[in-house]
Scaffold this motif. Structure first.
Motif, PDB file in Angstrom:
ATOM      1  N   LEU A 138      -6.251  -1.575  -4.306  1.00  0.00           N
ATOM      2  CA  LEU A 138      -7.276  -2.555  -4.662  1.00  0.00           C
ATOM      3  C   LEU A 138      -7.608  -3.469  -3.484  1.00  0.00           C
ATOM      4  N   MET A 139      -6.596  -3.781  -2.667  1.00  0.00           N
ATOM      5  CA  MET A 139      -6.816  -4.668  -1.524  1.00  0.00           C
ATOM      6  C   MET A 139      -7.436  -3.931  -0.335  1.00  0.00           C
ATOM      7  N   GLY A 140      -7.568  -2.615  -0.457  1.00  0.00           N
ATOM      8  CA  GLY A 140      -8.149  -1.839   0.631  1.00  0.00           C
ATOM      9  C   GLY A 140      -7.158  -1.450   1.703  1.00  0.00           C
ATOM     10  N   ASP A 141      -5.862  -1.636   1.413  1.00  0.00           N
ATOM     11  CA  ASP A 141      -4.821  -1.324   2.394  1.00  0.00           C
ATOM     12  C   ASP A 141      -4.329   0.122   2.300  1.00  0.00           C
ATOM     13  N   MET A 142      -4.760   0.850   1.274  1.00  0.00           N
ATOM     14  CA  MET A 142      -4.310   2.224   1.087  1.00  0.00           C
ATOM     15  C   MET A 142      -5.505   3.098   0.718  1.00  0.00           C
ATOM     16  N   PRO A 143      -5.835   4.104   1.522  1.00  0.00           N
ATOM     17  CA  PRO A 143      -6.944   4.997   1.185  1.00  0.00           C
ATOM     18  C   PRO A 143      -6.587   5.897   0.004  1.00  0.00           C
ATOM     19  N   LEU A 144      -7.602   6.446  -0.628  1.00  0.00           N
ATOM     20  CA  LEU A 144      -7.415   7.264  -1.825  1.00  0.00           C
ATOM     21  C   LEU A 144      -6.415   8.395  -1.600  1.00  0.00           C
ATOM     22  N   GLU A 145      -6.544   9.083  -0.461  1.00  0.00           N
ATOM     23  CA  GLU A 145      -5.696  10.260  -0.226  1.00  0.00           C
ATOM     24  C   GLU A 145      -4.214   9.905  -0.201  1.00  0.00           C
TER      25      GLU A 145
END
Length: 400
Positions: A50-57
């Motif tokens: 949610l914070m953008g620190d982890m990409p979907l993959e």
């Protein structure tokens, strides 16, 4: 030909099919998931993702190619409409599949607010899957006003992310204190103070009367007579086991899909694991909502399908990440009579005892306390409370 069908492509389902192949099962395996994404981790959804620190993959438990490489048929975006335990068939996506063994890994479903109080307004979210988080992510902008309903771990984790991203956060908890259902007052006090330091407005003993808005939520009326202007709402009021399919198939339900010690349900050749399953534990029946349980129980079921004949031995542990605090929980605190606090400054832990028996430990930024507490609980050892309370004492010596 043997054919194991697993319904539910979450942590438990993915762990089960991998263990089957790893354990030497040579028959057909089909893993059916309602979502279109391959099996993924859920805990980072409401935090790093949610914070953008982890990409979907990076959410994916395994590369999608793994399933084809292991000759596992992965059917995504597929709803299961019926189970016939007599004919040993599953109806999925309009097609009938015959199974030799069936595993229900149907997880849990979030409790939602009733439509009568505005639960169906646009801008009202739950935190459960990718779709939920992707839908709410654009709302997390600096200065936005979010109301969080529910002061359990889900609500508090959402509050910490929102606060870190610069939102104005109000959290309401109908009970007398946050975490009342799952933790001691000492743990509640710790997290209340932590959130207050980060500007979160926590209101305990205050419920939600109704949400306000025409089509989309714009405000909330609370049980204390106050009203709030809000841009969106996150509902974290608990989850329920995903038992609908099992109930329709006539399986025994008891706080989840009831299983024996090895994971068998009341129907022949049907097993259950993960959030949806309840199982015998120390003379009672429990259901554990955690990633470790989903993995361990599903792997035990896989081994038993192959013929291991082993009982599932639960070792309950959980975690929660809020701000820069990692909370690690070992054991189950049900029935505790008193709590001993070990205050090591930045590291703090709360040890639950029933009379003289250690039941559980809540360890905040205290990995050593957590690790030693977990090992003591698993070994059935109970330390002296005075030793625990003295932060200068050597915890490791307790293991000898």
């Amino acid at each position: 030909m043997d054919h194991v069908v697993v319904i539910g492509a979450g942590q438990a389902g993915a762990s089960c099919v991998a263990k089957l192949r790893n354990g030497g099962f040579e028959g057909d395996i089909t893993l059916i998931g309602a979502e279109t994404a391959p099996p993924y981790q859920r805990p980072p959804l409401s935090k790093a993702y949610l914070m953008g620190d982890m990409p979907l993959e990076r959410l994916f438990l395994r590369p999608e190619a793994f399933y084809a490489d292991q000759d596992i048929s992965l059917r995504l975006g597929t709803e299961v409409s019926a189970i016939d335990t007599d004919a040993q068939t599953v109806t999925a996506g309009g097609e009938q599949l015959r199974y030799s063994d069936l595993v229900l890994a149907t997880g849990s479903v979030p409790r939602r607010l009733p439509a009568a109080i505005g639960g169906d307004l646009d801008g009202v979210f739950v935190v459960r899957d990718l779709t939920d988080v992707d839908a709410m992510a654009p709302r997390f902008v600096t200065g936005a006003r979010v109301l969080i309903v529910g002061g359990g771990y889900i609500g508090l984790e959402a509050a910490s992310v929102a606060s870190k991203l610069g939102l104005e956060v109000v959290l309401v908890e109908m009970a007398d204190r946050i975490l009342q259902r799952v933790a001691a007052p000492e743990t509640s006090d710790y997290f209340r103070a932590l959130h207050a330091e980060h500007g979160v407005d926590i209101r305990e003993g205050v419920g939600l009367d109704r949400l306000i808005g025409e089509g989309a939520v714009s405000g909330a009326a609370l049980s204390d007579g106050s009203t709030l202007d809000v841009d969106f709402v996150i509902v974290g009021v608990g989850i329920a086991p995903g038992t609908a399919l099992a109930e329709a198939a006539g399986l025994t339900i008891d706080n989840g899909i009831a299983t024996d010690a090895q994971g068998r349900t009341s129907a022949s050749h049907v097993w259950a694991a993960g959030d949806c399953a309840s199982f015998p534990y120390r003379g009672a029946r429990i259901r554990l909502e955690s990633v470790p349980n989903a993995i361990d129980q599903a792997e035990c079921v896989a081994e038993n399908i192959i013929g291991a004949g082993k009982d599932y031995v639960a070792r309950p542990w959980f975690w929660s990440d809020q701000y820069d605090v990692k909370l690690q929980i070992a054991g189950l605190n049900t029935g505790y009579t008193h709590v001993v606090t070990r205050d090591g400054g930045a590291a703090k832990s709360f040890w639950y005892f029933k009379d003289g028996t250690l039941l559980a430990v809540d360890a905040a930024n205290d990995p050593r306390g957590y690790m030693i507490g977990k090992r003591l609980i698993e070994a059935g050892k109970s330390p002296d409370a005075d030793v625990i309370a003295d932060p200068s004492s050597d915890l490791k010596a307790l293991l000898k």
